[in-house]
Design a protein around this motif. Structure first.
Motif, PDB file in Angstrom:
ATOM      1  N   VAL A  60       0.857  -1.187   0.000  1.00  0.00           N
ATOM      2  CA  VAL A  60       0.000   0.000   0.000  1.00  0.00           C
ATOM      3  C   VAL A  60       0.891   1.234   0.000  1.00  0.00           C
ATOM      4  O   VAL A  60       2.051   1.173   0.445  1.00  0.00           O
ATOM      5  N   PRO A  61       0.393   2.365  -0.486  1.00  0.00           N
ATOM      6  CA  PRO A  61       1.206   3.583  -0.512  1.00  0.00           C
ATOM      7  C   PRO A  61       1.610   4.025   0.886  1.00  0.00           C
ATOM      8  O   PRO A  61       0.827   3.936   1.835  1.00  0.00           O
ATOM      9  N   ARG A  62       2.838   4.496   1.014  1.00  0.00           N
ATOM     10  CA  ARG A  62       3.303   5.005   2.306  1.00  0.00           C
ATOM     11  C   ARG A  62       2.465   6.198   2.753  1.00  0.00           C
ATOM     12  O   ARG A  62       2.238   6.397   3.937  1.00  0.00           O
ATOM     13  N   GLN A  63       2.003   7.001   1.786  1.00  0.00           N
ATOM     14  CA  GLN A  63       1.168   8.154   2.111  1.00  0.00           C
ATOM     15  C   GLN A  63      -0.110   7.728   2.818  1.00  0.00           C
ATOM     16  O   GLN A  63      -0.578   8.396   3.746  1.00  0.00           O
ATOM     17  N   SER A  81     -12.510   0.461  12.402  1.00  0.00           N
ATOM     18  CA  SER A  81     -13.165  -0.231  11.281  1.00  0.00           C
ATOM     19  C   SER A  81     -13.104   0.603  10.008  1.00  0.00           C
ATOM     20  O   SER A  81     -12.925   0.062   8.907  1.00  0.00           O
ATOM     21  N   LEU A  82     -13.229   1.937  10.123  1.00  0.00           N
ATOM     22  CA  LEU A  82     -13.106   2.789   8.934  1.00  0.00           C
ATOM     23  C   LEU A  82     -11.693   2.698   8.359  1.00  0.00           C
ATOM     24  O   LEU A  82     -11.521   2.570   7.136  1.00  0.00           O
ATOM     25  N   LEU A  83     -10.698   2.749   9.228  1.00  0.00           N
ATOM     26  CA  LEU A  83      -9.316   2.680   8.749  1.00  0.00           C
ATOM     27  C   LEU A  83      -9.051   1.360   8.029  1.00  0.00           C
ATOM     28  O   LEU A  83      -8.399   1.330   6.982  1.00  0.00           O
ATOM     29  N   TYR A  84      -9.562   0.263   8.574  1.00  0.00           N
ATOM     30  CA  TYR A  84      -9.328  -1.035   7.932  1.00  0.00           C
ATOM     31  C   TYR A  84     -10.093  -1.139   6.611  1.00  0.00           C
ATOM     32  O   TYR A  84      -9.582  -1.717   5.641  1.00  0.00           O
ATOM     33  N   ARG A  85     -11.293  -0.565   6.575  1.00  0.00           N
ATOM     34  CA  ARG A  85     -12.061  -0.614   5.335  1.00  0.00           C
ATOM     35  C   ARG A  85     -11.331   0.121   4.210  1.00  0.00           C
ATOM     36  O   ARG A  85     -11.284  -0.339   3.062  1.00  0.00           O
ATOM     37  N   ILE A  86     -10.755   1.274   4.534  1.00  0.00           N
ATOM     38  CA  ILE A  86      -9.993   2.018   3.529  1.00  0.00           C
ATOM     39  C   ILE A  86      -8.736   1.240   3.144  1.00  0.00           C
ATOM     40  O   ILE A  86      -8.395   1.127   1.952  1.00  0.00           O
ATOM     41  N   LEU A  87      -8.042   0.684   4.125  1.00  0.00           N
ATOM     42  CA  LEU A  87      -6.840  -0.100   3.844  1.00  0.00           C
ATOM     43  C   LEU A  87      -7.172  -1.313   2.976  1.00  0.00           C
ATOM     44  O   LEU A  87      -6.435  -1.649   2.033  1.00  0.00           O
ATOM     45  N   TRP A  88      -8.282  -1.975   3.256  1.00  0.00           N
ATOM     46  CA  TRP A  88      -8.720  -3.140   2.487  1.00  0.00           C
ATOM     47  C   TRP A  88      -8.975  -2.762   1.023  1.00  0.00           C
ATOM     48  O   TRP A  88      -8.502  -3.441   0.105  1.00  0.00           O
ATOM     49  N   ARG A  89      -9.695  -1.691   0.821  1.00  0.00           N
ATOM     50  CA  ARG A  89     -10.019  -1.266  -0.543  1.00  0.00           C
ATOM     51  C   ARG A  89      -8.766  -0.888  -1.331  1.00  0.00           C
ATOM     52  O   ARG A  89      -8.620  -1.250  -2.509  1.00  0.00           O
ATOM     53  N   VAL A  90      -7.866  -0.132  -0.701  1.00  0.00           N
ATOM     54  CA  VAL A  90      -6.642   0.281  -1.397  1.00  0.00           C
ATOM     55  C   VAL A  90      -5.767  -0.931  -1.710  1.00  0.00           C
ATOM     56  O   VAL A  90      -5.158  -1.011  -2.783  1.00  0.00           O
ATOM     57  N   SER A  91      -5.711  -1.907  -0.806  1.00  0.00           N
ATOM     58  CA  SER A  91      -4.906  -3.107  -1.059  1.00  0.00           C
ATOM     59  C   SER A  91      -5.439  -3.911  -2.234  1.00  0.00           C
ATOM     60  O   SER A  91      -4.696  -4.662  -2.870  1.00  0.00           O
ATOM     61  N   GLY A  93      -6.595  -2.432  -4.874  1.00  0.00           N
ATOM     62  CA  GLY A  93      -6.395  -1.593  -6.055  1.00  0.00           C
ATOM     63  C   GLY A  93      -7.348  -0.429  -6.180  1.00  0.00           C
ATOM     64  O   GLY A  93      -7.272   0.335  -7.152  1.00  0.00           O
ATOM     65  N   ASP A  94      -8.264  -0.250  -5.223  1.00  0.00           N
ATOM     66  CA  ASP A  94      -9.239   0.840  -5.279  1.00  0.00           C
ATOM     67  C   ASP A  94      -8.702   2.053  -4.509  1.00  0.00           C
ATOM     68  O   ASP A  94      -9.028   2.257  -3.342  1.00  0.00           O
ATOM     69  N   ARG A  95      -7.877   2.853  -5.166  1.00  0.00           N
ATOM     70  CA  ARG A  95      -7.248   4.000  -4.500  1.00  0.00           C
ATOM     71  C   ARG A  95      -8.206   5.175  -4.329  1.00  0.00           C
ATOM     72  O   ARG A  95      -7.863   6.159  -3.685  1.00  0.00           O
ATOM     73  N   SER A  96      -9.390   5.092  -4.887  1.00  0.00           N
ATOM     74  CA  SER A  96     -10.364   6.163  -4.686  1.00  0.00           C
ATOM     75  C   SER A  96     -10.792   6.264  -3.223  1.00  0.00           C
ATOM     76  O   SER A  96     -11.321   7.287  -2.789  1.00  0.00           O
ATOM     77  N   ALA A  97     -10.545   5.210  -2.437  1.00  0.00           N
ATOM     78  CA  ALA A  97     -10.891   5.238  -1.017  1.00  0.00           C
ATOM     79  C   ALA A  97     -10.096   6.285  -0.263  1.00  0.00           C
ATOM     80  O   ALA A  97     -10.468   6.680   0.838  1.00  0.00           O
ATOM     81  N   MET A  98      -8.991   6.766  -0.850  1.00  0.00           N
ATOM     82  CA  MET A  98      -8.172   7.787  -0.210  1.00  0.00           C
ATOM     83  C   MET A  98      -8.641   9.200  -0.536  1.00  0.00           C
ATOM     84  O   MET A  98      -8.155  10.162   0.066  1.00  0.00           O
ATOM     85  N   LEU A  99      -9.569   9.339  -1.474  1.00  0.00           N
ATOM     86  CA  LEU A  99      -9.949  10.655  -1.984  1.00  0.00           C
ATOM     87  C   LEU A  99     -11.145  11.222  -1.243  1.00  0.00           C
ATOM     88  O   LEU A  99     -12.031  10.484  -0.796  1.00  0.00           O
ATOM     89  N   ALA A 100     -11.204  12.553  -1.160  1.00  0.00           N
ATOM     90  CA  ALA A 100     -12.287  13.222  -0.431  1.00  0.00           C
ATOM     91  C   ALA A 100     -13.632  13.039  -1.109  1.00  0.00           C
ATOM     92  O   ALA A 100     -14.669  13.182  -0.461  1.00  0.00           O
ATOM     93  N   GLY A 101     -13.655  12.714  -2.408  1.00  0.00           N
ATOM     94  CA  GLY A 101     -14.911  12.526  -3.110  1.00  0.00           C
ATOM     95  C   GLY A 101     -15.551  11.174  -2.884  1.00  0.00           C
ATOM     96  O   GLY A 101     -16.705  10.952  -3.260  1.00  0.00           O
ATOM     97  N   ASP A 102     -14.830  10.253  -2.280  1.00  0.00           N
ATOM     98  CA  ASP A 102     -15.335   8.914  -1.990  1.00  0.00           C
ATOM     99  C   ASP A 102     -16.080   8.921  -0.658  1.00  0.00           C
ATOM    100  O   ASP A 102     -15.818   9.756   0.213  1.00  0.00           O
ATOM    101  N   MET A 103     -17.011   7.983  -0.472  1.00  0.00           N
ATOM    102  CA  MET A 103     -17.781   7.941   0.773  1.00  0.00           C
ATOM    103  C   MET A 103     -16.867   7.712   1.980  1.00  0.00           C
ATOM    104  O   MET A 103     -16.935   8.428   2.977  1.00  0.00           O
ATOM    105  N   ASP A 104     -15.991   6.698   1.885  1.00  0.00           N
ATOM    106  CA  ASP A 104     -15.055   6.450   2.986  1.00  0.00           C
ATOM    107  C   ASP A 104     -13.974   7.532   3.044  1.00  0.00           C
ATOM    108  O   ASP A 104     -13.590   7.981   4.128  1.00  0.00           O
ATOM    109  N   GLY A 105     -13.494   7.934   1.878  1.00  0.00           N
ATOM    110  CA  GLY A 105     -12.466   8.969   1.830  1.00  0.00           C
ATOM    111  C   GLY A 105     -12.948  10.295   2.388  1.00  0.00           C
ATOM    112  O   GLY A 105     -12.177  11.030   3.020  1.00  0.00           O
TER     113      GLY A 105
END
Length: 292
Positions: A60-63, A81-91, A93-105
């Motif tokens: 996963v990205p260091r950022q 649980s939110l942190l793991y959900r974002i980590l799961w999605r990014v792992s 390949g769904d990097r949109s989870a890091m963005l402010a426009g995403d529900m989790d992001g």
């Protein structure tokens, strides 16, 4: 359901999260418990993960890890649980989870903003009280009640500014002590630290209150702006906090009209009122028409 037990620190959560990712355990299958005594009788514990087959460690990205560590300071039941959900999605390949426009992001960035603001509140509203010489321990103590767990990450600000002076900041949850060379963090906060911070022997506090009251400008009072920049929840822990409602009341009772504190307004001298209108009349020589 997997019951993931850890001590409530980000480092411990990260280790367990890595193990869960390697075993392909989805976010909805995990119950995060930072209180080890809360496991259910029939739920799986961390021990059951050791026997499950593990895949290679996910990349996963260091950022992302830096963002998750900051967001972990936000106090909320679902923070892990939110942190793991974002980590799961990014792992996956769904990097949109890091963005402010995403529900989790979006939730992630709102929490990051709240944590940054709370760190600013720590820097702005901590009031250190000097302790009498010869008492031992820290030279300065302060009590603070932050809304989020920002003390460990934000208290280095004071170490950079107070040099070799020793100081202590205690909160209801944790505490930090600077011995002049090294920062010592304790969670939970030791009872003796809390007692020192909540019962300071500050002989100069009366002088500070006199100074604060005399420099208060009622003519510039804006209650909504004041409560935005200095939230009411911090007043009780500020030396000048009890003075603020009294000064605001005096401003509404007439001090605001005079543009002076009550103690100053009682002094002898001529009072010159300002015009209420924005545009003052101009005389023939180009000077404003001053009140006579």
């Amino acid at each position: 359901m997997h019951n993931a037990h850890f001590d409530g620190s980000f480092g411990a959560w990260r280790e367990i999260a890595r193990s869960l990712l390697q075993r392909g355990i989805a976010p909805h299958q995990i119950n995060w418990c930072d209180n080890p005594g809360s496991a259910g009788l029939f739920e799986q514990s961390n021990d059951s993960l050791e026997s499950a087959p593990a895949a290679p460690a996910p990349r996963v990205p260091r950022q992302l890890l830096a963002l998750l560590q900051s967001a972990a300071c936000f106090r909320m039941e679902d923070r892990w649980s939110l942190l793991y959900r974002i980590l799961w999605r990014v792992s996956l390949g769904d990097r949109s989870a890091m963005l402010a426009g995403d529900m989790d992001g979006s939730q992630l960035h709102k929490r990051l903003k709240a944590v940054r603001r709370e760190a600013h509140h720590l820097h702005a509203f901590v009031r250190f009280h000097p302790r009498p010489d010869g008492t031992g321990g820290p030279q300065y103590v302060a009590w603070h009640e932050p809304a989020h767990d920002i003390l460990a990450s934000a208290s280095g600000h004071f170490a950079e500014r107070l040099g070799r002076s020793t100081w202590l900041i205690a909160t209801p949850q944790d505490g930090v002590y600077w011995d002049g060379q090294q920062l010592h963090y304790q969670r939970p906060c030791p009872a003796e630290w809390q007692q020192l911070a909540q019962n300071p022997e500050d002989e100069g506090e009366a002088l500070w209150l006199a100074y604060y009251g005399s420099t208060f400008n009622p003519a510039r009072l804006n209650r909504s702006a004041l409560e935005t920049s200095l939230p009411v929840r911090f007043w009780k822990n500020l030396p000048e906090g009890p003075l603020i409602p009294q000064l605001m009341s005096q401003a509404r009772a007439g001090a605001q009209r005079d543009g002076q504190a009550e103690g100053v307004a009682r002094q002898p001298g001529k009072q010159i009122r300002q015009r209420a209108a924005r545009g003052a009349a101009v005389s023939g020589n180009g000077d404003p028409d001053l009140p006579r």
